[in-house]
Design a protein around this motif. Structure first.
Motif, short mmCIF file in Angstrom:
data_model
loop_
_atom_site.label_atom_id
_atom_site.label_comp_id
_atom_site.label_asym_id
_atom_site.label_seq_id
_atom_site.Cartn_x
_atom_site.Cartn_y
_atom_site.Cartn_z
N ILE A 127 0.86 -1.18 0.00
CA ILE A 127 0.00 0.00 0.00
C ILE A 127 0.90 1.23 0.00
N LEU A 128 0.83 2.02 -1.07
CA LEU A 128 1.69 3.19 -1.23
C LEU A 128 1.04 4.44 -0.63
N PRO A 129 1.86 5.44 -0.30
CA PRO A 129 1.30 6.70 0.21
C PRO A 129 0.68 7.56 -0.88
N PHE A 130 0.88 7.15 -2.16
CA PHE A 130 0.30 7.87 -3.29
C PHE A 130 -0.39 6.87 -4.21
N LYS A 131 -1.00 7.38 -5.29
CA LYS A 131 -1.76 6.51 -6.18
C LYS A 131 -0.90 5.42 -6.78
N ASP A 132 0.31 5.73 -7.21
CA ASP A 132 1.20 4.73 -7.77
C ASP A 132 2.65 5.11 -7.47
N ALA A 133 3.57 4.22 -7.85
CA ALA A 133 4.98 4.42 -7.51
C ALA A 133 5.58 5.63 -8.22
N ASN A 134 5.18 5.89 -9.48
CA ASN A 134 5.76 7.02 -10.20
C ASN A 134 5.32 8.35 -9.60
N GLU A 135 4.08 8.42 -9.14
CA GLU A 135 3.63 9.64 -8.46
C GLU A 135 4.42 9.86 -7.19
N TRP A 136 4.71 8.76 -6.50
CA TRP A 136 5.51 8.83 -5.27
C TRP A 136 6.94 9.30 -5.60
N LEU A 137 7.49 8.80 -6.73
CA LEU A 137 8.84 9.21 -7.14
C LEU A 137 8.92 10.71 -7.36
N LEU A 138 7.85 11.29 -7.90
CA LEU A 138 7.83 12.73 -8.17
C LEU A 138 7.65 13.55 -6.89
N LYS A 139 7.24 12.91 -5.82
CA LYS A 139 7.04 13.62 -4.55
C LYS A 139 8.28 13.48 -3.66
N ASP A 140 8.33 12.41 -2.91
CA ASP A 140 9.44 12.29 -1.95
C ASP A 140 9.90 10.85 -1.76
N MET A 141 9.85 10.05 -2.82
CA MET A 141 10.28 8.66 -2.72
C MET A 141 11.75 8.59 -2.33
N SER A 142 12.07 7.68 -1.38
CA SER A 142 13.45 7.52 -0.91
C SER A 142 13.73 6.05 -0.70
N TYR A 143 15.02 5.72 -0.57
CA TYR A 143 15.40 4.33 -0.32
C TYR A 143 14.77 3.83 0.97
N ASP A 144 14.87 4.62 2.03
CA ASP A 144 14.33 4.21 3.33
C ASP A 144 12.81 4.12 3.27
N GLY A 145 12.20 5.04 2.54
CA GLY A 145 10.73 5.01 2.42
C GLY A 145 10.24 3.76 1.74
N VAL A 146 10.96 3.33 0.69
CA VAL A 146 10.57 2.11 -0.02
C VAL A 146 10.73 0.89 0.89
N LYS A 147 11.84 0.83 1.62
CA LYS A 147 12.06 -0.29 2.54
C LYS A 147 10.95 -0.36 3.59
N GLU A 148 10.56 0.80 4.08
CA GLU A 148 9.50 0.83 5.09
C GLU A 148 8.17 0.33 4.53
#
Length: 569
Positions: free
Chosen positions: A250-271
């Motif tokens: 379950i992502l904090p945004f609609k999809d992974a690319n939208e998250w990448l454009l916001k604040d996607m990080s290595y630690d965020g993905v691991k979490e």
């Protein structure tokens, strides 16, 4: 091993074969179980699974093993795996040559958050005003998907092999499966092994072509769009890949690319991956999850007590009629089963319990006359009293106007309707013998019917079901039945929560006791025993007898002794 076609020929069946889009071949014919003339019966020629599409009238289905058992074959065989029908699909390889990315396309991809290195890794190309996403499988180009730059339109190569985008870059023991190429590239940019499915989530052809490849991953993270449509389509994929290794991301945004454009990080993905939810079956729970409910049962043991019965001593054994349970009542002819049940129903009416009875062995008007006599306790009541009594009965009693046989679906539909509209949650079926099962396997259909009663009436509507069942024929009427002597499938008593047996005093015996009601099964408490009853022919009512050695007794001696010798006490 059995050849499905040979088996069907041996049954004398004629059929036509239909090829389905997924490569399966079906044999279509008339159902051998319900008199079908519309060819509504299908058998899979790869594994022998069958189904009748006359769902209301028949609806039988099951495995090849079940089919053989239904047909009475004593030594069923498994289907011959070497005879599986599978169409090998020939895919075409793309022959398109990509152009170099234009500056405008590069800028567009960078506006989606992608680095030059990621574009090169995935060999993103271009043809005219479309971005090309090449699908490689073990280094070979097997498909190309196109996306418009100006307009969000997609297309693929025709007859291309459905495979996973980015599969050749994934190593390790887990993989992330996304719904789009940009999402897979976004995760890859964060150093995660990610792929994209080639089409919408409803198209699962890639599972077959990538089956061996996917077996090496111990964990499969499914990262589909975080909306209703995206989440709904996951479950078919999970079922095929295996619940034990699938996790819902379950992502904090609609999809992974939208998250990448916001604040996607290595630690965020691991979490996010650490917090992914496994697809445990809803019914699978840890014992500790029931702690509060178990403590409540110890603190309030009365929860396990149901509505009091008409007889105090029966309550000491059963602890009342509990909602969510099924009680089977049996006994020889003229043993008093219906009279006993009639008294139970009157008691339910007094307690303002909405009750429905299917009195299939006695017409409704005669059954209600019997009930009026029981209530007024006179053979010659005044009409005004009859009128008032019927009105009183009608406040809480409903009755099916059926005398004789009824099909199980008709009965269950009527009971379900009464539960929904009138709030009925006490159901009486007198008797199982009058249920007319449409198929040829009565024992199996009896079991299915009882299961349906329990699932729909006891569990879903939280009701109590009383089911009258007749015993098997014995050498003489004086033989007393046990719970294993009920006519029909053994599932009748196995599925029931309580089993009661009504017995009657032989004519030649002298005793203050006329009848004895045995409790032969009590799932909740385990206590078994009997109560002694005396019958009044005027009011047609049983009353308890409690003098001398005839008091209610349980768990003091064997059931066999208590049945065979009680008339001599």
């Amino acid at each position: 091993m059995a050849d499905i076609r040979k088996f069907m020929s041996e049954q004398g069946w004629s059929w036509k074969e239909e090829q389905r889009p997924g490569g399966k071949t079906l044999a279509i014919l008339n159902c051998p179980f319900c008199g079908d003339t519309e060819k509504k019966f299908a058998v899979k020629l790869d594994d022998g699974a069958y189904k009748c599409l006359h769902l209301n009238r028949c609806g039988v289905s099951g495995s090849f093993w079940d089919l053989q058992k239904m047909l009475g074959i004593r030594n069923p065989q498994r289907p011959d795996k070497d005879k599986f029908i599978h169409t090998v699909i020939k895919y075409e390889r793309p022959k398109v040559h990509a152009e170099s990315l234009s500056n405008a396309t590069i800028e567009y991809l960078k506006s989606r958050g992608f680095w030059d290195a990621i574009m090169k890794q995935f060999k993103i190309g271009q043809i005219k005003d479309e971005i090309m996403f090449p699908y490689f499988k073990n280094g070979e180009l097997v498909n190309i998907k196109y996306r418009g730059v100006k307009e969000k339109k997609f297309r693929q190569e025709k007859n291309a092999e459905p495979s996973l985008f980015g599969r050749d870059f994934c190593t390790g023991d887990y993989i992330i499966i996304c719904e789009g190429e940009f999402d897979a590239m976004s995760f890859s940019q964060m150093g995660e092994p990610a792929v994209s499915i080639p089409s919408g989530a409803k198209d699962t052809r890639w599972i077959e072509t990538e089956w061996e490849y996917l077996q090496k991953f111990q964990k499969v993270y499914l990262c589909f769009d975080n909306d209703v449509a995206g989440q709904e389509n996951i479950f078919e994929i999970v079922k095929r890949l295996g619940k034990w290794r699938c996790y819902n991301v379950i992502l904090p945004f609609k999809d992974a690319n939208e998250w990448l454009l916001k604040d996607m990080s290595y630690d965020g993905v691991k979490e996010v991956l650490n917090n992914a939810v496994q697809y445990d079956p809803e019914i699978l729970k840890n014992a500790s999850q029931f702690k509060e409910q178990v403590i409540e049962l110890f603190e309030h043991p009365d929860i396990l007590h149901g509505l009091p019965t008409p007889w105090e001593k029966l309550d000491k054994i059963l602890r009342g009629w509990r909602d969510g349970e099924c009680t089977v009542l049996t006994g020889r002819n003229a043993s008093g089963k219906t009279t006993c049940l009639n008294q139970v129903i009157i008691d339910l009416i007094k307690k303002k319990q909405n009750t429905l009875i299917a009195s299939l062995e006695i017409p409704a008007r005669r059954y209600l006359r019997w009930m009026v006599l029981n209530i007024l306790q006179t053979q010659h009541p005044e009409i005004k009293d009859v009128d008032k009594t019927i009105d009183w009965i009608g406040e809480h009693l409903y009755i099916l106007d059926v005398y004789g046989a009824i099909e199980p679906n008709d009965l269950l539909d009527s009971f379900d309707f009464a539960a929904r509209k009138y709030g009925v949650n006490k159901f009486v079926i007198d008797s199982l013998l009058k249920i007319q099962f449409p198929g040829i396997n009565d024992l199996k259909e009896q079991k299915e019917f009882i299961n349906s009663c329990i699932d729909k009436l006891c569990k879903y509507h939280n009701g109590h079901v009383w089911l009258v069942a007749h015993p098997r024929k014995s050498l003489k009427d004086s033989d007393e039945p046990d719970k294993v002597d009920i006519e029909g499938t053994g599932a009748i008593t196995n599925l029931a929560d309580n089993v009661l047996i009504m017995t009657r005093k032989p004519v030649e015996k002298t005793s203050e006791v006329d009848n004895r009601l045995f409790v032969k099964k009590n799932r909740e408490w385990g206590d078994e025993g009997f109560i002694n009853l005396k019958f009044d022919s005027i009011s047609k009512k049983f009353s308890e007898v409690s003098n001398g050695n005839t008091q209610s007794s349980f768990n003091k001696r064997s059931n066999k002794d208590s049945q065979e010798s009680w008339w001599n006490e």
